[in-house]
Design a protein around this motif. Sequence first.
Motif, PDB file in Angstrom:
ATOM      1  N   VAL A  47      56.312   4.753  33.301  1.00 43.73           N
ATOM      2  CA  VAL A  47      55.034   4.869  34.085  1.00 43.73           C
ATOM      3  C   VAL A  47      54.830   3.246  34.786  1.00 43.73           C
ATOM      4  O   VAL A  47      55.502   2.377  34.236  1.00 43.73           O
ATOM      5  N   PRO A  56      57.076   2.606  38.204  1.00 42.11           N
ATOM      6  CA  PRO A  56      57.548   3.676  37.667  1.00 42.11           C
ATOM      7  C   PRO A  56      58.782   3.937  37.749  1.00 42.11           C
ATOM      8  O   PRO A  56      59.718   3.261  38.460  1.00 42.11           O
ATOM      9  N   GLU A  60      55.435  10.665  45.538  1.00 44.28           N
ATOM     10  CA  GLU A  60      54.667   9.915  44.452  1.00 44.28           C
ATOM     11  C   GLU A  60      53.365  10.599  44.158  1.00 44.28           C
ATOM     12  O   GLU A  60      52.823  10.648  43.045  1.00 44.28           O
ATOM     13  N   TYR A  86      60.652   7.750  38.207  1.00 49.64           N
ATOM     14  CA  TYR A  86      60.654   9.146  38.110  1.00 49.64           C
ATOM     15  C   TYR A  86      61.843   9.789  38.619  1.00 49.64           C
ATOM     16  O   TYR A  86      62.744   9.057  39.365  1.00 49.64           O
ATOM     17  N   THR A 112      58.752  12.084  34.410  1.00 53.49           N
ATOM     18  CA  THR A 112      58.226  10.867  34.377  1.00 53.49           C
ATOM     19  C   THR A 112      59.018   9.950  33.202  1.00 53.49           C
ATOM     20  O   THR A 112      58.636  10.248  32.139  1.00 53.49           O
ATOM     21  N   PHE A 165      52.635  12.674  40.932  1.00 55.25           N
ATOM     22  CA  PHE A 165      52.731  12.045  39.559  1.00 55.25           C
ATOM     23  C   PHE A 165      51.435  11.238  39.195  1.00 55.25           C
ATOM     24  O   PHE A 165      51.421  10.489  38.275  1.00 55.25           O
TER      25      PHE A 165
END
Length: 290
Positions: A284, A209, A160, A211, A281, A163
């Motif tokens: 968000v 999020p 993480e 990802y 990404t 990001f």
Amino acid sequence: MEKDNFVIRAMHKSEVDIAINWAAQEGWNPGDCDALSYYCADPHGFLIGLLNNQPIAVISAIKYDTAFGFIGFYIVKPEFRGQGYGYQIWQAAMAYLSGCNVGLDGVVTQQDNYRKSGFELAYRNIRYEGVLETAHFKNQSQPDGATICEVDEDLIEGYETQFFPAQRARFNLQWRAQSNACALNLKKSGKICGYGVIRACQTGYKIGPLYADCAQNAKALALALISEVEKNVAGPVTVFIDTPEQNSAAVAVAESLGMSIAFETARMYTGKFPDLPIGQTFGVASFEIG
């Protein structure tokens, strides 16, 4: 800070729900259990403005470290707008974040006002909304060479970190531990290559999020998260994803799920735009906290 019976101070832990509830009234659709996660990010970063001891304004100014902060929940009760109270609490928030590169996701029409405080546009974030049933996507739900599984707590923090511009392990841990949330990650060759969280909101569920190393894996992870919700919800699930527009693959994933644009925000910073893997990404965590 006090002027004309208007006092600005840090919120008590129990008062963070005021900001959450006002955000819901503005149509921002916060998560049902977001308050504790936000408070964990910075216990001193939620400000409240009281006029004659009654709350009329709120803002969050989360100071992740001495170099980076994020503005959110900038709300004045409608009947007190245009009287200078919002500007006062804005100034207090920016003073608290003095010396930081400050980010925000603002209403697009307010960009000029934010520029007056030193913010510059980095890109747009788009909120996509859809009513989904994973059964319709069975042939599209398989990841590419990866396995979807429960979060590997030994590896997730390192994954993480790339990001976000600052360390926020305490927030991340609480975010996926919410009672109304489910978190999953993708692993390939013993390494994490994707991660997502879905949580119940005032309306429907929000993925963030999200990802992943590629669009196929992002879509598979999103469908797996929705599938977890379907275990406890009868019928289709209303889902939201907040996607960076400049990641065309993320936009394509949302559209391939039949989702449509609900609204957008302007991601802006006062300093240099952080060098983040936007191409990985696909969603968000939150417009309010970055």
